[in-house]
Design a protein around this motif. Structure first.
Motif, PDB file in Angstrom:
ATOM      1  N   ARG A   1       0.836  -1.205   0.000  1.00 17.84           N
ATOM      2  CA  ARG A   1       0.000   0.000   0.000  1.00 17.84           C
ATOM      3  C   ARG A   1       0.872   1.255   0.000  1.00 17.84           C
ATOM      4  O   ARG A   1       2.064   1.192   0.283  1.00 17.84           O
ATOM      5  N   ARG A   2       0.266   2.387  -0.314  1.00 18.16           N
ATOM      6  CA  ARG A   2       0.980   3.663  -0.352  1.00 18.16           C
ATOM      7  C   ARG A   2       1.551   3.971   1.025  1.00 18.16           C
ATOM      8  O   ARG A   2       0.872   3.822   2.045  1.00 18.16           O
ATOM      9  N   THR A   3       2.808   4.425   1.055  1.00 13.38           N
ATOM     10  CA  THR A   3       3.492   4.703   2.315  1.00 13.38           C
ATOM     11  C   THR A   3       3.349   6.148   2.766  1.00 13.38           C
ATOM     12  O   THR A   3       3.762   6.486   3.870  1.00 13.38           O
ATOM     13  N   ALA A   4       2.793   7.000   1.903  1.00 11.24           N
ATOM     14  CA  ALA A   4       2.650   8.419   2.235  1.00 11.24           C
ATOM     15  C   ALA A   4       1.513   9.026   1.424  1.00 11.24           C
ATOM     16  O   ALA A   4       1.032   8.426   0.462  1.00 11.24           O
ATOM     17  N   THR A   5       1.120  10.214   1.823  1.00 10.65           N
ATOM     18  CA  THR A   5       0.145  11.013   1.097  1.00 10.65           C
ATOM     19  C   THR A   5       0.915  12.092   0.343  1.00 10.65           C
ATOM     20  O   THR A   5       1.860  12.666   0.888  1.00 10.65           O
ATOM     21  N   VAL A   6       0.533  12.347  -0.901  1.00 11.72           N
ATOM     22  CA  VAL A   6       1.159  13.417  -1.685  1.00 11.72           C
ATOM     23  C   VAL A   6       0.060  14.377  -2.128  1.00 11.72           C
ATOM     24  O   VAL A   6      -0.934  13.957  -2.737  1.00 11.72           O
ATOM     25  N   ILE A   7       0.246  15.653  -1.788  1.00  9.37           N
ATOM     26  CA  ILE A   7      -0.742  16.695  -2.080  1.00  9.37           C
ATOM     27  C   ILE A   7      -0.065  17.794  -2.884  1.00  9.37           C
ATOM     28  O   ILE A   7       1.023  18.258  -2.522  1.00  9.37           O
ATOM     29  N   SER A   8      -0.697  18.228  -3.967  1.00 14.85           N
ATOM     30  CA  SER A   8      -0.127  19.312  -4.776  1.00 14.85           C
ATOM     31  C   SER A   8      -0.098  20.601  -3.948  1.00 14.85           C
ATOM     32  O   SER A   8      -1.090  20.984  -3.353  1.00 14.85           O
ATOM     33  N   ALA A   9       1.071  21.242  -3.901  1.00 15.54           N
ATOM     34  CA  ALA A   9       1.240  22.502  -3.173  1.00 15.54           C
ATOM     35  C   ALA A   9       0.984  23.699  -4.085  1.00 15.54           C
ATOM     36  O   ALA A   9       0.828  24.821  -3.619  1.00 15.54           O
ATOM     37  N   SER A  10       0.954  23.441  -5.391  1.00 23.32           N
ATOM     38  CA  SER A  10       0.700  24.458  -6.405  1.00 23.32           C
ATOM     39  C   SER A  10       0.017  23.743  -7.564  1.00 23.32           C
ATOM     40  O   SER A  10      -0.042  22.512  -7.579  1.00 23.32           O
ATOM     41  N   PRO A  11      -0.488  24.485  -8.548  1.00 21.34           N
ATOM     42  CA  PRO A  11      -0.970  23.787  -9.743  1.00 21.34           C
ATOM     43  C   PRO A  11       0.180  22.957 -10.318  1.00 21.34           C
ATOM     44  O   PRO A  11       1.336  23.394 -10.297  1.00 21.34           O
ATOM     45  N   MET A  12      -0.139  21.761 -10.795  1.00 23.18           N
ATOM     46  CA  MET A  12       0.905  20.856 -11.265  1.00 23.18           C
ATOM     47  C   MET A  12       0.580  20.270 -12.629  1.00 23.18           C
ATOM     48  O   MET A  12      -0.594  20.085 -12.975  1.00 23.18           O
ATOM     49  N   LYS A  13       1.645  19.958 -13.352  1.00 26.98           N
ATOM     50  CA  LYS A  13       1.561  19.198 -14.592  1.00 26.98           C
ATOM     51  C   LYS A  13       2.406  17.953 -14.352  1.00 26.98           C
ATOM     52  O   LYS A  13       3.575  18.054 -13.967  1.00 26.98           O
ATOM     53  N   LEU A  14       1.793  16.776 -14.557  1.00 26.05           N
ATOM     54  CA  LEU A  14       2.449  15.513 -14.244  1.00 26.05           C
ATOM     55  C   LEU A  14       2.401  14.551 -15.411  1.00 26.05           C
ATOM     56  O   LEU A  14       1.423  14.529 -16.165  1.00 26.05           O
ATOM     57  N   ALA A  15       3.435  13.737 -15.531  1.00 22.26           N
ATOM     58  CA  ALA A  15       3.403  12.577 -16.415  1.00 22.26           C
ATOM     59  C   ALA A  15       2.973  11.417 -15.525  1.00 22.26           C
ATOM     60  O   ALA A  15       3.557  11.201 -14.461  1.00 22.26           O
ATOM     61  N   VAL A  16       1.938  10.704 -15.939  1.00 23.35           N
ATOM     62  CA  VAL A  16       1.380   9.629 -15.129  1.00 23.35           C
ATOM     63  C   VAL A  16       1.411   8.333 -15.921  1.00 23.35           C
ATOM     64  O   VAL A  16       1.041   8.305 -17.102  1.00 23.35           O
ATOM     65  N   MET A  17       1.852   7.271 -15.260  1.00 25.24           N
ATOM     66  CA  MET A  17       1.913   5.948 -15.883  1.00 25.24           C
ATOM     67  C   MET A  17       1.196   4.937 -15.001  1.00 25.24           C
ATOM     68  O   MET A  17       1.284   5.018 -13.778  1.00 25.24           O
ATOM     69  N   THR A  18       0.529   3.999 -15.632  1.00 28.08           N
ATOM     70  CA  THR A  18      -0.111   2.925 -14.882  1.00 28.08           C
ATOM     71  C   THR A  18       0.953   1.926 -14.431  1.00 28.08           C
ATOM     72  O   THR A  18       2.105   1.979 -14.857  1.00 28.08           O
ATOM     73  N   THR A  19       0.560   1.001 -13.608  1.00 25.61           N
ATOM     74  CA  THR A  19       1.471  -0.039 -13.128  1.00 25.61           C
ATOM     75  C   THR A  19       2.121  -0.773 -14.286  1.00 25.61           C
ATOM     76  O   THR A  19       3.328  -1.036 -14.268  1.00 25.61           O
ATOM     77  N   ARG A  20       1.349  -1.092 -15.292  1.00 27.25           N
ATOM     78  CA  ARG A  20       1.878  -1.839 -16.441  1.00 27.25           C
ATOM     79  C   ARG A  20       2.994  -1.064 -17.149  1.00 27.25           C
ATOM     80  O   ARG A  20       4.058  -1.616 -17.453  1.00 27.25           O
ATOM     81  N   GLU A  21       2.765   0.211 -17.424  1.00 27.95           N
ATOM     82  CA  GLU A  21       3.768   1.026 -18.097  1.00 27.95           C
ATOM     83  C   GLU A  21       4.990   1.238 -17.200  1.00 27.95           C
ATOM     84  O   GLU A  21       6.127   1.223 -17.663  1.00 27.95           O
ATOM     85  N   PHE A  22       4.746   1.431 -15.910  1.00 32.32           N
ATOM     86  CA  PHE A  22       5.833   1.582 -14.948  1.00 32.32           C
ATOM     87  C   PHE A  22       6.740   0.347 -14.967  1.00 32.32           C
ATOM     88  O   PHE A  22       7.964   0.461 -15.029  1.00 32.32           O
ATOM     89  N   ASP A  23       6.139  -0.830 -14.932  1.00 35.96           N
ATOM     90  CA  ASP A  23       6.919  -2.071 -14.983  1.00 35.96           C
ATOM     91  C   ASP A  23       7.669  -2.193 -16.305  1.00 35.96           C
ATOM     92  O   ASP A  23       8.820  -2.646 -16.335  1.00 35.96           O
ATOM     93  N   SER A  24       7.053  -1.780 -17.397  1.00 39.59           N
ATOM     94  CA  SER A  24       7.709  -1.833 -18.708  1.00 39.59           C
ATOM     95  C   SER A  24       8.951  -0.946 -18.733  1.00 39.59           C
ATOM     96  O   SER A  24      10.002  -1.351 -19.242  1.00 39.59           O
TER      97      SER A  24
END
Length: 129
Positions: free
Chosen positions: A84-107
C-alpha cells in the motif's frame, strides 16, 4: 504526451530521443490544481508520477516529511514493494504531471535498466526515512 517534456528529467537521463518517445507513449499528462490529493497513505497503488511543473508536499501520518518539484517522481514505493501507499502526496501548487499505470511503470523498469536502477535506489533511500 510530447517526448520533449521528458528531456532534462533526471530519471530519464541518458535515454535516446527514441527511448524518450517510447516513455512518452506510455505516459499521460495530467494537470491538477493546488490542494489536490494525488496519493493517499494506505491506499492501493495504481499509478506512478513524474512532476513536469509545480510542487507537492509529502506527508506521513499527517506530518510533512518532504517537498517535491519539477523532475522529481513519486508513487514508486508501493508499486515496487507490491504494498500500500506509504505516504500522502498533495499538490502545493498547480501541477503538470506525467502519469503511468502499473503496467507502463513495470515496462519502463524492465526495458530501461538504468531507469529501473534509479527507481530502486529511490525506493531504498525513501524507505530509510
Amino acid at each position: 504526451m510530447d517526448a520533449a517534456e521528458l528531456h532534462g528529467i533526471p530519471l530519464f537521463e541518458g535515454l535516446s530521443k527514441r527511448d524518450l518517445a517510447k516513455v512518452a507513449h506510455w505516459a499521460d499528462v495530467v494537470d491538477v490544481p493546488a490542494g489536490y490529493h494525488l496519493l493517499n497513505q494506505g491506499s492501493l497503488p495504481h499509478e506512478f508520477f513524474v512532476i513536469l511543473e509545480g510542487s507537492a508536499d509529502v506527508e506521513r501520518l499527517g506530518e510533512r516529511i518532504a517537498g517535491l518539484g519539477p523532475g522529481d517522481f513519486f508513487g514508486e514505493i508501493a508499486l515496487v514493494e507490491d504494498d500500500r501507499r506509504t505516504a500522502t502526496v498533495i499538490s502545493a501548487s498547480p501541477m503538470k504531471l506525467a502519469v503511468m499505470t502499473t503496467r507502463e511503470f513495470d515496462s519502463i523498469r524492465h526495458e530501461f535498466p538504468a531507469v529501473g536502477e534509479r527507481i530502486e535506489a529511490a525506493v531504498q533511500a525513501r524507505l530509510q526515512r
